[in-house]
Write an enzyme that holds these catalytic residues in place. Structure first.
Site, PDB file in Angstrom:
ATOM      1  N   ASP A  28       0.804  -1.229   0.000  1.00 25.63           N
ATOM      2  CA  ASP A  28       0.000   0.000   0.000  1.00 25.63           C
ATOM      3  C   ASP A  28       0.840   1.283   0.000  1.00 25.63           C
ATOM      4  O   ASP A  28       0.304   2.374   0.171  1.00 25.63           O
ATOM      5  CB  ASP A  28      -0.998   0.008   1.177  1.00 25.63           C
ATOM      6  CG  ASP A  28      -0.304  -0.071   2.535  1.00 25.63           C
ATOM      7  OD1 ASP A  28       0.884  -0.438   2.586  1.00 25.63           O
ATOM      8  OD2 ASP A  28      -0.968   0.229   3.546  1.00 25.63           O
ATOM      9  N   GLU A  37      14.013  -3.729   9.905  1.00 27.25           N
ATOM     10  CA  GLU A  37      14.935  -3.114   8.936  1.00 27.25           C
ATOM     11  C   GLU A  37      16.384  -3.276   9.412  1.00 27.25           C
ATOM     12  O   GLU A  37      17.273  -3.667   8.650  1.00 27.25           O
ATOM     13  CB  GLU A  37      14.613  -1.618   8.767  1.00 27.25           C
ATOM     14  CG  GLU A  37      13.285  -1.329   8.075  1.00 27.25           C
ATOM     15  CD  GLU A  37      12.076  -1.346   9.015  1.00 27.25           C
ATOM     16  OE1 GLU A  37      12.234  -1.687  10.206  1.00 27.25           O
ATOM     17  OE2 GLU A  37      10.968  -1.009   8.548  1.00 27.25           O
TER      18      GLU A  37
END
Ligand code: UDP
Ligand code: MN
Length: 262
Positions: free
Chosen positions: A127, A212
């Site tokens: 998205d 991350e």
């Protein structure tokens, strides 16, 4: 020569899934030498995603893997998503961990079997909003490239800070103590490095926001990161989030609704 970009996108069934994947796939159709790895968070591959992929001219790989969820906080299996029972802590289950890991394993097998192992790996939420410019940037990567991300972490722009062409820090305000306080959309990794580091993967052992850092630690250091997007002064990707729609219950409507299936 144009290195292949491998986009890794976990996705799950919800009302906006088809809309989000349609928008993303049509952006990706404008990217040259792109290979889309789509991993459904489900026990089986769905017709919706299968048909959507079939109808695109994109080069793609369709995988699936359901996130295992457990209510027992004593479970120590790192492959299971645990929700905490304490009153203060809310559900915590990082999304996409197993899905991205099976995509990386697929990629390793794929690269093993082809002569040209060059490319860039980009972890792409379904998205987000991607400018075509971000894909041009990642073709310049030697090891790990980084750039700003718009509308994320409580900021208009979250970005690496650059001094004399090197990363000197990060402007993040959300969990700034993370080893690499950047969003998944803010970096890409040279694909060949995944063969050199077969152990590199995401993990459930880490707290929220550390995925991350978890993957980047295998490949780079702050000093080694390559600042892209004009020395991290441009925003070419936004962490947009599609609002969850509320659909009225058709049984409670006065007039019969338009039939489903559109
Ligand atoms: N996702 C998933 N399973 C889930 C929740 C999310 O596969 O249960 C996917 C989602 O489709 C997206 C990525 O993981 O590609 C990140 O999720 P999301 O966009 O909801 O994260 P946020 O934008 O809230 O950080
Ligand atoms: Mn998202």
């Amino acid at each position: 020569y144009l290195p292949t970009i491998y986009g890794i996108t976990p996705t799950y069934a919800r009302l906006t899934q088809k809309a989000d994947l349609t928008r993303l796939s049509q952006t990706l159709m404008l990217v040259k030498n792109f290979h889309w790895i789509v991993i459904e968070d489900s026990d089986t591959k769905t017709k919706l995603v299968e048909n959507l992929l079939k109808e695109t001219p994109l080069k793609y790989t369709h995988l699936n893997m359901k996130t295992q969820k457990s209510k027992h906080s004593s479970v120590l299996d790192v492959n299971i998503c645990i929700y905490k029972t304490s009153a203060i802590s809310r559900w915590y289950c990082a999304s996409g961990v197993e899905q991205r890991n099976i995509a990386l394993n697929w990629l390793r097998g794929h690269l093993d079997g082809i002569p040209d192992k060059r490319g860039a790996v980009y972890f792409m939420d379904d998205d987000n909003t991607y400018s075509l410019k971000v894909f041009e940037e990642m073709r310049k990567i030697h090891k790990v490239g980084v750039w700003p991300v718009g509308i994320v972490g409580g900021m208009r722009i979250e970005m690496p800070l650059v001094t004399n062409g090197k990363i000197s820090g990060f402007n993040a305000v959300w969990k700034p103590f993370r080893p690499f306080p950047i969003d998944m959309a803010g970096f890409a990794i040279n694909a060949t490095l995944f063969l050199i580091h077969p152990e590199a993967k995401f993990s459930r052992k880490v707290q929220s926001g550390f995925q991350e850092s978890e993957i980047l630690k295998y490949f780079t250091t702050k000093n080694e990161m390559e600042p892209l997007a004009e020395n991290c002064t441009k925003v070419y990707v936004w962490h947009t989030r599609t609002q969850k729609p509320s659909i009225l219950n058709p049984k409670k409507l006065k007039h019969p609704p338009i039939p489903d299936g559109h």
